[in-house]
Design a protein around this motif. Structure first.
Motif, PDB file in Angstrom:
ATOM      1  N   SER A 104       2.768   6.926 -12.587  1.00 57.54           N
ATOM      2  CA  SER A 104       4.111   7.409 -13.399  1.00 57.54           C
ATOM      3  C   SER A 104       5.168   6.635 -12.718  1.00 57.54           C
ATOM      4  CB  SER A 104       4.476   8.973 -13.208  1.00 57.54           C
ATOM      5  OG  SER A 104       5.699   9.143 -13.450  1.00 57.54           O
ATOM      6  N   PRO A 105       6.046   5.706 -13.390  1.00 54.51           N
ATOM      7  CA  PRO A 105       6.990   4.981 -13.148  1.00 54.51           C
ATOM      8  C   PRO A 105       8.321   5.832 -12.504  1.00 54.51           C
ATOM      9  CG  PRO A 105       7.095   4.782 -15.444  1.00 54.51           C
ATOM     10  CD  PRO A 105       5.716   5.695 -14.978  1.00 54.51           C
ATOM     11  N   GLU A 106       8.259   6.814 -13.215  1.00 56.55           N
ATOM     12  CA  GLU A 106       9.330   7.977 -12.619  1.00 56.55           C
ATOM     13  C   GLU A 106       9.022   8.605 -11.202  1.00 56.55           C
ATOM     14  OE1 GLU A 106       9.163   8.419 -17.103  1.00 56.55           O
ATOM     15  OE2 GLU A 106       7.662   8.387 -15.602  1.00 56.55           O
ATOM     16  N   GLY A 107       7.775   8.928 -10.946  1.00 56.15           N
ATOM     17  CA  GLY A 107       7.402   9.371  -9.925  1.00 56.15           C
ATOM     18  C   GLY A 107       7.195   8.389  -8.754  1.00 56.15           C
ATOM     19  N   LEU A 108       6.936   7.292  -9.099  1.00 56.81           N
ATOM     20  CA  LEU A 108       6.782   6.046  -8.000  1.00 56.81           C
ATOM     21  C   LEU A 108       8.255   5.964  -7.585  1.00 56.81           C
ATOM     22  CD1 LEU A 108       4.593   4.173  -6.960  1.00 56.81           C
ATOM     23  CD2 LEU A 108       5.277   2.506  -8.733  1.00 56.81           C
ATOM     24  N   THR A 109       9.316   5.745  -8.437  1.00 55.10           N
ATOM     25  CA  THR A 109      10.417   5.262  -7.837  1.00 55.10           C
ATOM     26  C   THR A 109      11.121   6.131  -7.308  1.00 55.10           C
ATOM     27  OG1 THR A 109      10.676   3.779 -10.251  1.00 55.10           O
ATOM     28  CG2 THR A 109      12.648   4.498  -9.006  1.00 55.10           C
ATOM     29  N   GLY A 110      11.088   7.581  -8.060  1.00 58.17           N
ATOM     30  CA  GLY A 110      12.025   8.566  -7.275  1.00 58.17           C
ATOM     31  C   GLY A 110      11.546   9.162  -5.775  1.00 58.17           C
ATOM     32  N   VAL A 111      10.103   9.039  -5.579  1.00 58.94           N
ATOM     33  CA  VAL A 111       9.496   9.420  -4.196  1.00 58.94           C
ATOM     34  C   VAL A 111      10.018   8.349  -3.300  1.00 58.94           C
ATOM     35  CG1 VAL A 111       7.487   9.504  -2.981  1.00 58.94           C
ATOM     36  CG2 VAL A 111       7.936  10.665  -5.348  1.00 58.94           C
ATOM     37  N   ALA A 112       9.854   7.014  -3.891  1.00 60.39           N
ATOM     38  CA  ALA A 112      10.094   5.989  -2.935  1.00 60.39           C
ATOM     39  C   ALA A 112      11.818   5.876  -2.751  1.00 60.39           C
ATOM     40  CB  ALA A 112       9.762   4.497  -3.779  1.00 60.39           C
ATOM     41  N   VAL A 113      12.483   6.478  -3.546  1.00 58.27           N
ATOM     42  CA  VAL A 113      13.955   6.256  -3.174  1.00 58.27           C
ATOM     43  C   VAL A 113      14.096   7.361  -2.058  1.00 58.27           C
ATOM     44  CG1 VAL A 113      16.292   7.185  -4.039  1.00 58.27           C
ATOM     45  CG2 VAL A 113      15.023   5.730  -5.377  1.00 58.27           C
ATOM     46  N   GLY A 114      13.373   8.674  -2.173  1.00 56.90           N
ATOM     47  CA  GLY A 114      13.434   9.604  -0.905  1.00 56.90           C
ATOM     48  C   GLY A 114      12.880   8.889   0.246  1.00 56.90           C
ATOM     49  N   ALA A 115      11.890   8.244  -0.065  1.00 50.88           N
ATOM     50  CA  ALA A 115      11.440   7.575   1.142  1.00 50.88           C
ATOM     51  C   ALA A 115      11.947   6.575   2.086  1.00 50.88           C
ATOM     52  CB  ALA A 115       9.951   6.929   1.131  1.00 50.88           C
ATOM     53  N   LEU A 116      12.849   5.888   1.093  1.00 48.91           N
ATOM     54  CA  LEU A 116      13.861   4.962   1.775  1.00 48.91           C
ATOM     55  C   LEU A 116      15.026   5.664   2.367  1.00 48.91           C
ATOM     56  CD1 LEU A 116      14.949   2.099   1.807  1.00 48.91           C
ATOM     57  CD2 LEU A 116      16.115   2.257  -0.451  1.00 48.91           C
ATOM     58  N   LEU A 141      10.289   0.495 -11.102  1.00 49.00           N
ATOM     59  CA  LEU A 141      11.144  -0.103 -12.187  1.00 49.00           C
ATOM     60  C   LEU A 141      10.576  -1.008 -13.023  1.00 49.00           C
ATOM     61  CD1 LEU A 141      14.454  -0.633 -10.050  1.00 49.00           C
ATOM     62  CD2 LEU A 141      13.875   1.204 -11.694  1.00 49.00           C
ATOM     63  N   LEU A 142       9.527  -1.905 -12.686  1.00 52.96           N
ATOM     64  CA  LEU A 142       8.863  -2.851 -13.315  1.00 52.96           C
ATOM     65  C   LEU A 142       7.911  -1.936 -14.203  1.00 52.96           C
ATOM     66  CD1 LEU A 142       8.655  -5.751 -11.078  1.00 52.96           C
ATOM     67  CD2 LEU A 142       9.767  -5.840 -12.951  1.00 52.96           C
ATOM     68  N   THR A 143       7.495  -0.954 -13.629  1.00 49.85           N
ATOM     69  CA  THR A 143       6.435  -0.278 -14.545  1.00 49.85           C
ATOM     70  C   THR A 143       6.876   0.607 -15.619  1.00 49.85           C
ATOM     71  OG1 THR A 143       5.156   0.026 -12.495  1.00 49.85           O
ATOM     72  CG2 THR A 143       4.285   1.519 -14.184  1.00 49.85           C
ATOM     73  N   PHE A 144       8.419   0.727 -15.660  1.00 52.15           N
ATOM     74  CA  PHE A 144       9.025   1.229 -16.658  1.00 52.15           C
ATOM     75  C   PHE A 144       9.163   0.293 -17.783  1.00 52.15           C
ATOM     76  CE2 PHE A 144      11.307   4.195 -13.752  1.00 52.15           C
ATOM     77  CZ  PHE A 144      11.121   5.294 -14.799  1.00 52.15           C
ATOM     78  N   VAL A 145       8.915  -0.894 -17.470  1.00 55.55           N
ATOM     79  CA  VAL A 145       8.975  -1.968 -18.518  1.00 55.55           C
ATOM     80  C   VAL A 145       7.591  -2.580 -18.894  1.00 55.55           C
ATOM     81  CG1 VAL A 145       9.774  -4.200 -19.247  1.00 55.55           C
ATOM     82  CG2 VAL A 145      10.999  -2.834 -17.565  1.00 55.55           C
ATOM     83  N   TRP A 146       6.891  -2.747 -18.191  1.00 58.03           N
ATOM     84  CA  TRP A 146       5.147  -3.059 -18.235  1.00 58.03           C
ATOM     85  C   TRP A 146       4.285  -1.757 -17.635  1.00 58.03           C
ATOM     86  CZ3 TRP A 146       8.660  -6.914 -16.250  1.00 58.03           C
ATOM     87  CH2 TRP A 146       8.924  -7.882 -17.334  1.00 58.03           C
ATOM     88  N   ALA A 147       3.771  -1.468 -18.440  1.00 58.29           N
ATOM     89  CA  ALA A 147       2.735  -0.081 -18.346  1.00 58.29           C
ATOM     90  C   ALA A 147       1.632  -0.989 -17.511  1.00 58.29           C
ATOM     91  CB  ALA A 147       2.445   0.909 -19.233  1.00 58.29           C
ATOM     92  N   THR A 148       1.593  -1.241 -16.226  1.00 58.95           N
ATOM     93  CA  THR A 148       0.235  -1.829 -15.681  1.00 58.95           C
ATOM     94  C   THR A 148       0.411  -1.289 -14.160  1.00 58.95           C
ATOM     95  OG1 THR A 148      -0.738  -3.905 -14.666  1.00 58.95           O
ATOM     96  CG2 THR A 148       1.872  -3.928 -15.100  1.00 58.95           C
TER      97      THR A 148
END
Length: 202
Positions: A97-109, A152-159
């Motif tokens: 999930s791009p939303e989950g990937l990005t959101g959790v990574a922002v918290g980790a950062l 963010l890239l996964t939002f654009v290309w679902a891979t």
């Protein structure tokens, strides 16, 4: 005074890392992310590293050298975890999930930047333990930026390949950090041996 300052700093960092490990690990399982799984192993590894520094800071040079070697081995843990998860992800390349990937990574950062600031003053303490703690925080922050980019890239290309590539990079970065800490631990070992040799010559 310096010893108490170091122990207080690494204890705070250890607790922050231990708390976010559970958040990131649960998220990695939920959305099937190799990079988050590898990064969650980083948080657990950082907990161990900083607790090791907490107990070892008052030890002798010889014992610190041994602890530095253990520290280098600990840094290998997330690298191995990343390699395993990358291989599994290649076998089943479902995009996370791009939303989950990005959101959790922002918290980790955010967590890792706080830890990096706390540990900044320990960077030049002149021991492999202090170096290891700093490297771990620095590497984690860099890894989080890469995971955010992958999300963010996964939002654009679902891979799944962005997630896979970042997981592989995390492994490479941690292998490099382990090498640095191991080399510094060996340098401390050589310094101790030279000191003993000088005493014997006298």
């Amino acid at each position: 005074m310096a010893e108490q300052r170091i122990r207080r700093a690494v204890l705070i960092v250890a607790l922050l890392n231990f708390g976010y490990f559970f958040v990131e690990f649960a998220a990695a399982i939920a959305i099937g992310s190799a990079s988050l799984f590898a990064d969650s192993a980083d948080f657990l590894e950082d907990t161990a590293i900083n607790m090791l520094v907490f107990f070892a800071v008052a030890w002798s040079a010889a014992r610190r050298r041994k602890a530095g070697s253990v520290l280098a081995a600990l840094i290998l843990i997330p690298a191995i975890a990343a390699i395993v998860t990358v291989v599994l992800k290649i076998m089943n390349p479902e995009p996370p999930s791009p939303e989950g990937l990005t959101g959790v990574a922002v918290g980790a950062l955010v967590i890792n930047l706080i830890c990096a600031v706390i540990l900044l003053r320990l960077r030049n303490e002149g021991s492999s333990l202090a170096t290891g703690a700093w490297l771990a925080a620095r590497n984690d922050a860099l890894a989080n930026v890469l995971i955010i980019v992958a999300g963010l890239l996964t939002f654009v290309w679902a891979t799944a390949w962005f997630d896979i590539i970042v997981g592989a990079i995390i492994a490479a970065v941690n292998l490099s950090a382990a090498k640095e800490v191991w080399e510094e631990a060996r340098e401390e070992h050589d310094s101790v041996e030279e000191a003993f040799a000088d005493m014997e010559d006298c």
